[in-house]
Design a protein around this motif. Sequence first.
Motif, mmCIF file in Angstrom:
data_model
loop_
_atom_site.group_PDB
_atom_site.id
_atom_site.type_symbol
_atom_site.label_atom_id
_atom_site.label_comp_id
_atom_site.label_asym_id
_atom_site.label_seq_id
_atom_site.Cartn_x
_atom_site.Cartn_y
_atom_site.Cartn_z
ATOM 1 N N SER A 64 0.833 -1.202 0.000
ATOM 2 C CA SER A 64 0.000 0.000 0.000
ATOM 3 C C SER A 64 0.869 1.255 0.000
ATOM 4 O O SER A 64 0.583 2.231 -0.707
ATOM 5 C CB SER A 64 -0.926 0.002 1.222
ATOM 6 O OG SER A 64 -1.800 -1.115 1.204
ATOM 7 N N SER A 69 -2.665 -1.348 -5.418
ATOM 8 C CA SER A 69 -3.985 -1.819 -4.986
ATOM 9 C C SER A 69 -3.929 -3.330 -4.874
ATOM 10 O O SER A 69 -3.146 -3.990 -5.568
ATOM 11 C CB SER A 69 -5.058 -1.410 -5.994
ATOM 12 O OG SER A 69 -5.199 -0.007 -6.038
ATOM 13 N N THR A 77 -8.427 -3.600 -2.050
ATOM 14 C CA THR A 77 -8.136 -2.225 -1.646
ATOM 15 C C THR A 77 -8.055 -1.327 -2.865
ATOM 16 O O THR A 77 -7.730 -1.768 -3.968
ATOM 17 C CB THR A 77 -6.808 -2.120 -0.863
ATOM 18 O OG1 THR A 77 -5.713 -2.391 -1.749
ATOM 19 C CG2 THR A 77 -6.780 -3.076 0.312
ATOM 20 N N SER A 78 -8.364 -0.070 -2.644
ATOM 21 C CA SER A 78 -8.206 0.958 -3.671
ATOM 22 C C SER A 78 -7.913 2.270 -2.962
ATOM 23 O O SER A 78 -8.030 2.371 -1.739
ATOM 24 C CB SER A 78 -9.468 1.077 -4.533
ATOM 25 O OG SER A 78 -10.574 1.471 -3.730
ATOM 26 N N SER A 80 -8.335 6.654 -2.795
ATOM 27 C CA SER A 80 -9.031 7.865 -3.212
ATOM 28 C C SER A 80 -8.480 9.029 -2.401
ATOM 29 O O SER A 80 -7.889 8.836 -1.331
ATOM 30 C CB SER A 80 -10.543 7.740 -3.006
ATOM 31 O OG SER A 80 -10.857 7.613 -1.623
ATOM 32 N N SER A 82 -9.577 12.788 -0.795
ATOM 33 C CA SER A 82 -10.653 13.724 -0.480
ATOM 34 C C SER A 82 -10.073 15.121 -0.286
ATOM 35 O O SER A 82 -8.899 15.285 0.071
ATOM 36 C CB SER A 82 -11.413 13.284 0.768
ATOM 37 O OG SER A 82 -10.535 13.134 1.870
ATOM 38 N N ASN A 100 -7.298 8.229 1.258
ATOM 39 C CA ASN A 100 -8.134 7.175 1.841
ATOM 40 C C ASN A 100 -7.781 5.838 1.213
ATOM 41 O O ASN A 100 -7.689 5.723 -0.019
ATOM 42 C CB ASN A 100 -9.612 7.469 1.587
ATOM 43 C CG ASN A 100 -10.006 8.855 2.066
ATOM 44 O OD1 ASN A 100 -9.925 9.150 3.241
ATOM 45 N ND2 ASN A 100 -10.417 9.709 1.134
ATOM 46 N N ASN A 102 -9.382 2.436 0.672
ATOM 47 C CA ASN A 102 -10.740 1.897 0.714
ATOM 48 C C ASN A 102 -10.710 0.377 0.671
ATOM 49 O O ASN A 102 -9.945 -0.218 -0.098
ATOM 50 C CB ASN A 102 -11.545 2.436 -0.476
ATOM 51 C CG ASN A 102 -11.463 3.950 -0.564
ATOM 52 O OD1 ASN A 102 -11.778 4.650 0.387
ATOM 53 N ND2 ASN A 102 -11.022 4.450 -1.709
ATOM 54 N N LEU A 103 -11.529 -0.232 1.497
ATOM 55 C CA LEU A 103 -11.638 -1.691 1.549
ATOM 56 C C LEU A 103 -13.003 -2.135 1.041
ATOM 57 O O LEU A 103 -14.024 -1.548 1.409
ATOM 58 C CB LEU A 103 -11.459 -2.200 2.983
ATOM 59 C CG LEU A 103 -10.079 -2.040 3.635
ATOM 60 C CD1 LEU A 103 -10.125 -2.515 5.076
ATOM 61 C CD2 LEU A 103 -9.022 -2.810 2.860
ATOM 62 N N THR A 104 -13.012 -3.153 0.207
ATOM 63 C CA THR A 104 -14.260 -3.783 -0.225
ATOM 64 C C THR A 104 -14.143 -5.284 -0.039
ATOM 65 O O THR A 104 -13.032 -5.828 0.084
ATOM 66 C CB THR A 104 -14.571 -3.469 -1.702
ATOM 67 O OG1 THR A 104 -13.471 -3.918 -2.515
ATOM 68 C CG2 THR A 104 -14.773 -1.969 -1.912
#
Length: 233
Positions: A64, A69, A77-78, A80, A82, A100, A102-104
């Motif tokens: 990371s 990713s 993970t990805s 972004s 803000s 950020n 991001n977890l999916t």
Amino acid sequence: MLEYFLQENLLTDRPDDFSAQTHSIATLDKEAIITRILNKGTLLTRTDILAVLNGLEETVVEASLEGYSLTLPLFNTSFSISGVFESPLDTFDGNRHKLNINLTKGTLLRKAEREVKFEKTNAATSLPNIQEVKDSVSNTVNEKLTARGVAEVRGYNLKIDGDSPACGLWFIDQNGAEIKAEILVENKPSRIIALIPDLPAGSYQVKVVTQYLGNAKFLKTPKQYVYPKSLGV
């Protein structure tokens, strides 16, 4: 088995709809996961498993940091960013922007999501509950009320709040007539101190009606509790 219960839905105006709240059986940390792996009869030792898990964690963090990713069976993970960039030439500023990670859900967790079985349970009650009523004038508990005296009501979830006119501390006589305490000296979840109205002689029960749910949340319709003991005036 995933337990769940239903509670009043506070996000809509309907008085008769409910939302589901889940309740996990327990929380497992890394040591608990290692124990469950060992219980499956693996030839690996606890030290071996710990080394593999630590290696996985370190590799995920390193990848990371390098900008990769991840696509794994458990999660993806990805990245972004803000925050607002003020022009095409503006660059990342830690004071104005935030990265950020991001977890999916990965394929294994999406599969588990479809296969989890459910068990409906009863919600833990959040109703008011009176445990004792003390009359300060006679210094008695659960026996008397002195008209125009002071009553100290102890229990839990007692705090009186809400926009319904039904909310309040009420004294109910033997014929069912209700008289409201107009002045609350103290109004807390564990204790209410109120001036007793000018009650006629007789037998009374004490009732608490409130919309307060805790954590600055309110029910759409009031909840109530009537103390079962009769108190004499």
